[in-house]
Enzyme design. Structure first.
Site, PDB file in Angstrom:
ATOM      1  CG  ASP A 233      -0.271  -0.177   2.530  1.00 11.60           C
ATOM      2  OD1 ASP A 233       0.879  -0.677   2.562  1.00 11.60           O
ATOM      3  OD2 ASP A 233      -0.871   0.170   3.551  1.00 11.60           O
TER       4      ASP A 233
ATOM      5  CB  THR B  76     -14.117   6.179  29.961  1.00 13.34           C
ATOM      6  OG1 THR B  76     -14.252   6.253  31.371  1.00 13.34           O
ATOM      7  CG2 THR B  76     -12.979   5.235  29.586  1.00 13.34           C
TER       8      THR B  76
HETATM    9  C1  LIG Z   1       1.892  -0.532   7.963  1.00 11.63           C
HETATM   10  C2  LIG Z   1       0.741  -1.309   7.362  1.00 11.63           C
HETATM   11  C3  LIG Z   1       0.262  -2.390   8.307  1.00 11.63           C
HETATM   12  C4  LIG Z   1      -0.416  -0.339   7.088  1.00 11.63           C
HETATM   13  O1  LIG Z   1      -1.516  -1.096   6.673  1.00 11.63           O
HETATM   14  P1  LIG Z   1      -3.037  -0.541   6.772  1.00 11.63           P
HETATM   15  O2  LIG Z   1      -3.090   0.453   7.896  1.00 11.63           O
HETATM   16  O3  LIG Z   1      -3.294   0.096   5.457  1.00 11.63           O
HETATM   17  O4  LIG Z   1      -3.880  -1.740   7.002  1.00 11.63           O
HETATM   18  C5  LIG Z   1       1.164  -1.920   6.000  1.00 11.63           C
HETATM   19  O5  LIG Z   1       1.740  -0.913   5.208  1.00 11.63           O
HETATM   20  C6  LIG Z   1       2.169  -3.044   6.172  1.00 11.63           C
HETATM   21  O6  LIG Z   1       1.781  -4.163   6.450  1.00 11.63           O
HETATM   22  N1  LIG Z   1       3.487  -2.718   5.976  1.00 11.63           N
HETATM   23  C7  LIG Z   1       4.521  -3.715   6.091  1.00 11.63           C
HETATM   24  C8  LIG Z   1       5.598  -3.203   7.027  1.00 11.63           C
HETATM   25  C9  LIG Z   1       6.318  -1.955   6.529  1.00 11.63           C
HETATM   26  O7  LIG Z   1       5.752  -1.244   5.657  1.00 11.63           O
HETATM   27  O8  LIG Z   1       7.458  -1.680   7.010  1.00 11.63           O
END
Ligand SMILES: CC(C)(COP(=O)(O)O)[C@@H](O)C(=O)NCCC(=O)O
Ligand SMILES: Nc1ncnc2c1ncn2[C@@H]1O[C@H](COP(=O)(O)OP(=O)(O)O)[C@@H](O)[C@H]1O
Ligand SMILES: [K+]
Length: 267
Positions: free
Chosen positions: A103, A183
């Site tokens: 992503d 909370t």
């Molecule tokens: C950091 C994330 C978990 C974000 O994923 P999301 O919040 O989009 O579900 C994803 O980019 C990921 O699994 N990254 C692998 C580890 C890294 O980018 O260093």
């Protein structure tokens, strides 16, 4: 028709590739392990799918579910992309490139494509506000300088619910009060403050690092909640990962065309 699929840890987003762009963009919250029911509900109306190109950060179980569902409903094996050391004008900062979330990789490709001719001498900082909040900085020439990962808004509240006796059901209202008197409001406001102060501080430190003006991009499901509270000006680019997917898909389609045309052309 080519289906572009972005599987995050909270939601699945998808679009159809049309004229090189993601159109008919949709999203749904997904089950943590089983997604086949979600897919049948959301995709049963989709027709004449020729290819399924996927950015998955939800893990191998979810990938397997999508593969099985796509093969049995469409007789198509999805193509799962992974981050590369370089491509589309972007050079990955990770020494093990495939460790970078796909992503994040596709978000870098999308912004590189968007600004390549418009303003090729300013760096770009991308904030993606999802299950996690990721920060990625792209230098002017397309060199990825690296980034950071922190829990997203909902993940922060969930952390407290799961790990403390005193914090239980949190309403998703995300009100932003300075000093809360319930909370739920204390947790929601705390998550927001932690997030906006993290992002504001990162921006001032990145400004020192990249010396000079740089573009600030914000994306992800929580972007609209966070954006109004940030100190700096951001361009909100929803569905950035799908735009990156469209860029890569367009390239694979044109390559496929080239190879078929060359096959006919060769004697
Ligand atoms: C950091 C994330 C978990 C974000 O994923 P999301 O919040 O989009 O579900 C994803 O980019 C990921 O699994 N990254 C692998 C580890 C890294 O980018 O260093
Ligand atoms: N319509 C919606 N339904 C559910 N969550 C939503 C919706 N709109 C925004 N969100 C927010 O989006 C977040 C998920 O953002 P997203 O970028 O899709 O995450 P990921 O890529 O990690 O799956 C959720 O935590 C939620 O706060
Ligand atoms: K994990």
């Amino acid at each position: 028709m080519i289906l572009l699929v972005d599987i995050g840890n909270s939601r699945i987003k998808w679009a159809q590739l049309h004229g090189g762009k993601p159109v008919e963009i949709k999203a749904m919250i997904r089950g943590k392990t089983g997604i086949k029911r979600d897919l049948s509900k959301a995709w049963k109306g989709l027709e004449s799918i020729s290819q399924v190109i996927v950015a998955n950060v939800g893990g191998s179980k979810v990938a397997e579910q999508l593969r099985e569902w796509s093969q049995s409903n469409w007789q198509i094996t999805p193509e799962f992309l992974i981050a590369r050391s370089n491509g589309y004008g972007v050079r990955n900062a990770y020494s093990i490139p495939e460790d970078l979330g796909i992503d994040r990789w596709l978000g870098l490709i999308a912004v590189r494509q968007r600004y390549r001719n418009v303003d090729h001498n300013s760096a770009i900082c991308i904030i993606d506000c999802g299950t996690a909040i990721t920060v990625d900085v792209l230098a002017a020439g397309g060199k990825h300088l690296g980034g950071l990962i922190v829990p997203g808004l909902v993940s922060m509240s969930k952390l407290l619910v799961d790990n403390t006796a005193g914090v239980n059901e949190i309403n998703g209202k995300m009100e932003h009060s300075l000093l809360a008197s319930t909370t739920s409001a204390a947790v929601n406001a705390g998550a927001l403050y932690a997030t906006i102060s993290f992002i504001d501080r990162i921006n001032s430190d990145v400004a020192a690092e990249v010396k000079g003006e740089f573009k600030r991009i914000i994306t992800g499901g929580d972007a609209l909640r966070i954006l109004p509270l940030l100190r700096d000006k951001y361009e909100h680019l929803p569905d950035l990962v799908l735009w990156g997917l469209a860029q890569v898909a367009r390239n694979t389609v044109s390559k496929a065309k080239q190879t078929t045309s060359v096959d006919y052309a060769t004697p």
